[in-house]
Design a protein around this motif. Structure first.
Motif, short mmCIF file in Angstrom:
data_model
loop_
_atom_site.label_atom_id
_atom_site.label_comp_id
_atom_site.label_asym_id
_atom_site.label_seq_id
_atom_site.Cartn_x
_atom_site.Cartn_y
_atom_site.Cartn_z
N VAL A 186 0.93 -1.14 0.16
CA VAL A 186 0.01 0.00 -0.05
C VAL A 186 0.98 1.05 -0.13
O VAL A 186 0.35 2.38 -0.21
CB VAL A 186 -0.96 -0.03 1.20
N ASN A 187 1.95 1.16 0.53
CA ASN A 187 3.03 2.40 0.51
C ASN A 187 3.97 2.46 -0.59
O ASN A 187 5.08 3.22 -0.73
CB ASN A 187 3.76 2.55 1.90
N TYR A 188 3.86 1.44 -1.66
CA TYR A 188 4.83 1.33 -2.61
C TYR A 188 4.99 2.80 -3.45
O TYR A 188 6.10 3.00 -3.85
CB TYR A 188 4.61 0.20 -3.58
N ASN A 189 3.98 3.44 -3.78
CA ASN A 189 4.18 4.63 -4.58
C ASN A 189 5.00 5.57 -3.74
O ASN A 189 5.65 6.25 -4.36
CB ASN A 189 2.70 5.19 -4.96
N ASP A 190 4.49 5.83 -2.36
CA ASP A 190 5.29 6.52 -1.67
C ASP A 190 6.87 6.23 -1.85
O ASP A 190 7.75 7.04 -1.69
CB ASP A 190 5.02 6.47 -0.19
N TRP A 191 7.13 4.90 -1.72
CA TRP A 191 8.43 4.43 -1.61
C TRP A 191 9.21 5.09 -2.90
O TRP A 191 10.08 5.55 -3.05
CB TRP A 191 8.60 3.08 -1.53
N VAL A 192 8.48 4.80 -4.02
CA VAL A 192 9.17 5.16 -5.56
C VAL A 192 9.39 6.64 -5.42
O VAL A 192 10.54 7.22 -5.71
CB VAL A 192 8.30 4.84 -6.86
#
Length: 376
Positions: A186-192
């Motif tokens: 769920v936080n992957y976009n934040d990571w990128v």
């Protein structure tokens, strides 16, 4: 008969010889088969043993009761361990064991005068061997399971060694280091968006997804060594977890080899262990039936007196009609015991009759419960 009505329970009983022992047998057989087969019956031949004094027999009766309980416990332990080792459907184990043991044993037990000590020593040996073998095999199994557990489970806890490859890392660099980070999906976009700015000196575009499980991605990221603490700290705020991991080929190889070694060892031990269990189950079971036969002999002499004149019989009751079978047996043999009712009220000690241990019937009765597995 269908399996539903077959009992894994046998009743070993004896009654005095009438004009002949054959007649006792025929009478019982007729009575139990007259009302739609209440039980499957067979003669249980016990050779005449030398009879000592009454005192000796009473003492023997107590010794045998203890021996019976001990041997039964070992028979059940071996059976239960067999079920554990085969990790098989329990009913199959039960059938396997009894096919080898019971049927053959019941039909052909010849009772030599087996000295108690001999039975006890033999069964005690099986008990001790079982402990040693089970402990060795369980250790092996436990170690293997621990290793397997390390390689399973979620990315937060499992070993990452078998997932990552050498090319995922910058190795042997004085300044740079590659970290492994668990990023919730769920936080992957934040990571990128964020990872390059979580600390100074992160190498741009150095992150890839290496693996995923249900909830998370495993990503790598390369940065300068001196920025690592900063990066970890900041990552935590975004729920990115940096896993402690040093890429070490030697260690990874050693782990793999250990796993292969344990797995091979377990396979090697499995066959001989199962063979040992089968053979020793049979041995212990035979010893158990010997003890039961001795108990019937001693008890019959104590109850029916001398000269020795009784017929031992093995009944396999049908589940649905056990109550009826009890009634038929009671009617057949109640005459043996005009005092049966009085005995049950009395608390006095009657030789060879141990009321606390089992129900009292006018005939000699021992139950052989062949349900050897605790069905969990």
């Amino acid at each position: 008969q269908d399996k539903g009505t077959k009992m894994t329970e046998f009743w070993l009983i004896s009654a005095p010889g009438e004009k002949t022992c054959q007649q006792t047998w025929e009478k019982l057989h007729a009575a139990t088969t007259k009302h739609n087969n209440l039980s499957t019956n067979s003669k249980f031949n016990i050779p005449d043993l030398k009879v000592g004094t009454l005192d000796v027999l009473v003492g023997l009766s107590d010794e045998l009761a203890k021996l019976d309980a001990f041997v039964e416990s070992v028979v059940k332990k071996v059976a239960q361990y067999m079920a554990d080792v085969l990790e098989d459907s329990k009913d199959k184990v039960q059938e396997n064991l009894l096919a080898n043991g019971a049927k053959h044993e019941f039909s052909s037990t010849s009772l030599d005068t087996v000295p108690f000590l001999f039975v006890f020593k033999g069964v005690n040996q099986i008990d001790n061997d079982l402990k040693a073998r089970a402990s060795a095999y369980n250790n092996l199994k436990g170690n293997l399971q621990n290793l397997e557990r390390k390689n399973a489970g979620s990315l937060l806890t499992r070993s990452l060694a078998d997932i990552v490859k050498k090319e995922d890392f910058v190795l042997d660099s004085e300044y740079l280091v590659t970290l492994l980070v668990i990023v919730p999906k769920v936080n992957y976009n934040d990571w990128v968006k964020q990872y390059e700015t979580l600390a100074e000196m992160v190498v741009p575009r150095s992150s890839n997804v290496l693996f995923e499980d249900q909830d998370s991605y495993l990503c790598n990221v390369t940065l300068f060594r001196k920025a690592v603490d900063d990066f970890k700290h900041k990552a935590r705020e975004y729920k990115f977890l940096v896993r402690d991991f040093q890429y070490n080929e030697e260690e990874m190889k050693a782990d793999k080899e250990e796993m292969n070694r344990l797995s091979t060892d377990k396979k090697k031990q499995f066959g001989p262990l199962v063979r040992w269990l089968k053979v020793n189950f049979s041995e212990a079971f035979i010893a158990w039936i010997h003890v039961k036969a001795l108990r019937v002999f001693v008890e019959s002499v104590l109850r029916y007196g001398l000269p020795v004149n009784f017929q031992a019989m093995l009944l396999q009751p049908n589940k649905k009609t056990m109550k009826k079978l009890r009634e038929v047996l009671y009617d057949l043999y109640k005459h043996l015991d005009s005092s049966a009712a009085a005995i049950i009220d009395a608390t006095m000690d009657i030789p060879g009759l141990n009321l606390s241990q089992q129900e009292y019937y006018p005939y000699v009765y021992y139950k052989i419960d062949c349900n050897l597995l605790e069905f969990k």
